[in-house]
Write a protein that holds these residues in place. Structure first.
Motif, short mmCIF file in Angstrom:
data_model
loop_
_atom_site.label_atom_id
_atom_site.label_comp_id
_atom_site.label_asym_id
_atom_site.label_seq_id
_atom_site.Cartn_x
_atom_site.Cartn_y
_atom_site.Cartn_z
N ALA A 37 100.55 29.83 52.56
CA ALA A 37 100.82 31.28 52.82
C ALA A 37 101.82 31.26 53.52
N LYS B 230 100.38 25.73 63.79
CA LYS B 230 101.36 24.94 64.00
C LYS B 230 100.85 23.52 64.06
N GLN C 186 104.15 32.95 68.42
CA GLN C 186 103.99 33.24 66.74
C GLN C 186 102.92 33.89 66.67
N THR D 75 100.28 34.50 64.75
CA THR D 75 99.38 34.16 63.90
C THR D 75 100.05 32.89 63.15
N GLY D 76 99.05 32.40 62.23
CA GLY D 76 99.41 31.20 61.25
C GLY D 76 98.92 29.85 61.81
N TYR E 170 97.61 26.97 54.99
CA TYR E 170 98.42 27.64 55.69
C TYR E 170 100.04 27.43 55.18
N TYR F 198 95.55 26.79 65.44
CA TYR F 198 95.16 27.66 64.42
C TYR F 198 95.15 29.14 65.02
N ASP F 199 95.39 30.02 64.10
CA ASP F 199 94.60 31.34 64.32
C ASP F 199 93.32 31.46 64.15
N GLU G 221 102.75 30.33 56.33
CA GLU G 221 102.61 30.50 58.01
C GLU G 221 102.29 29.14 58.80
N LEU G 222 102.93 28.01 58.24
CA LEU G 222 102.61 26.76 59.29
C LEU G 222 103.94 26.54 59.52
N THR G 223 104.01 26.14 60.95
CA THR G 223 105.49 25.79 61.67
C THR G 223 105.06 24.48 62.31
#
Length: 244
Positions: free
Chosen positions: A206, A131, A126, A128-129, A203, A175-176, A208-210
């Motif tokens: 934005a 999880k 992934q 970035t972002g 996140y 986390y990034d 950008e969260l999985t």
């Protein structure tokens, strides 16, 4: 990717067991509680870990864990959280250790049956972002609860009286490096703490969260009841298993 284990706090829900020691040093079956989150990170291929602790017994971690050689670590670093500023406040202290790399964060009282290898690899791809790992539980109102729209997390609600899903956000996060910038924008909650739920929701906003589901059983060990359950589960099946 570097690892961060958060093992601060006063453990007041475990009194009187925690009157003379940090809760993460209490035994869970045949080893101290803190061994389990460290092994979770090691099993995910992480060899550089920072331990964030606090309270009156911080030096005991150094005596117990030393330089992390027992776990095969390249580095085991330590830092100290003054007071009880919350999970995000504790993570903030790992910024210089992370040094621009992504991090996998595990709460020090979280114990899992299996491993996070698949999730760690998915997050590396992934790039970035963030999880998070979810687990279906009987009492989601005790935890942060995701509101889901298919595969998308719409938001996370902290300890909702009427949970919108049967899932708990476990205490394992990826986390990034931007997580530290996000933490700097947070305001303390009504509890006077910087909340990790606010980090995750940033996140989400934005896009950008999985998330993934965690395999096997999962428990925290922060109450008398959950500490007993953790002992029973580890005794019955073992923990941090690489197979499966």
């Amino acid at each position: 990717m570097k690892g961060v284990v958060l093992a601060g706090g006063l453990g007041t829900r475990l009194l009187p067991l925690t009157r003379v020691t940090n809760k993460h040093l209490l035994p869970v079956y045949d080893r101290p509680m803190i061994y389990y989150p460290i092994q979770t990170l090691v099993n995910a291929g992480i060899r550089e870990i920072m331990l964030v602790t606090g309270g009156n017994n911080a030096g005991d971690f150094l005596r117990l864990l030393g330089n992390g050689k027992e776990f095969g670590l390249r580095h085991l670093d330590y830092t100290y959280q003054e007071g009880e500023g919350g999970i995000a406040d504790a993570l903030r202290l790992a910024e210089y250790f992370a040094d621009g790399e992504s991090v996998c964060v595990v709460l020090g009282d979280n114990i899992i049956e299996r491993n996070i290898l698949r999730a760690a690899q998915a997050f590396r791809e992934q790039k970035t972002g963030a999880k998070i790992l979810l687990k279906e539980v009987k009492d989601p109102q005790r935890f942060g609860v995701p509101v889901l729209d298919g595969r998308r997390v719409v938001r996370i609600e902290e300890k909702p009286q009427q949970p919108r899903s049967p899932y708990a956000v476990t205490g394992i996060y990826f986390y990034d490096a931007r997580v530290f910038d996000i933490i700097k924008t947070l305001k303390p909650s009504s509890r006077g703490e910087l909340e990790i739920t606010d980090v995750n929701n940033a996140y989400i906003e934005a896009g950008e969260l999985t998330w993934d589901l965690l395999d096997g059983w999962w428990t925290d060990a922060g109450t008398i009841e959950s500490l007993l359950l953790a002992n029973q589960l580890v005794a019955q099946t073992g923990a941090n298993k690489l197979e499966g």
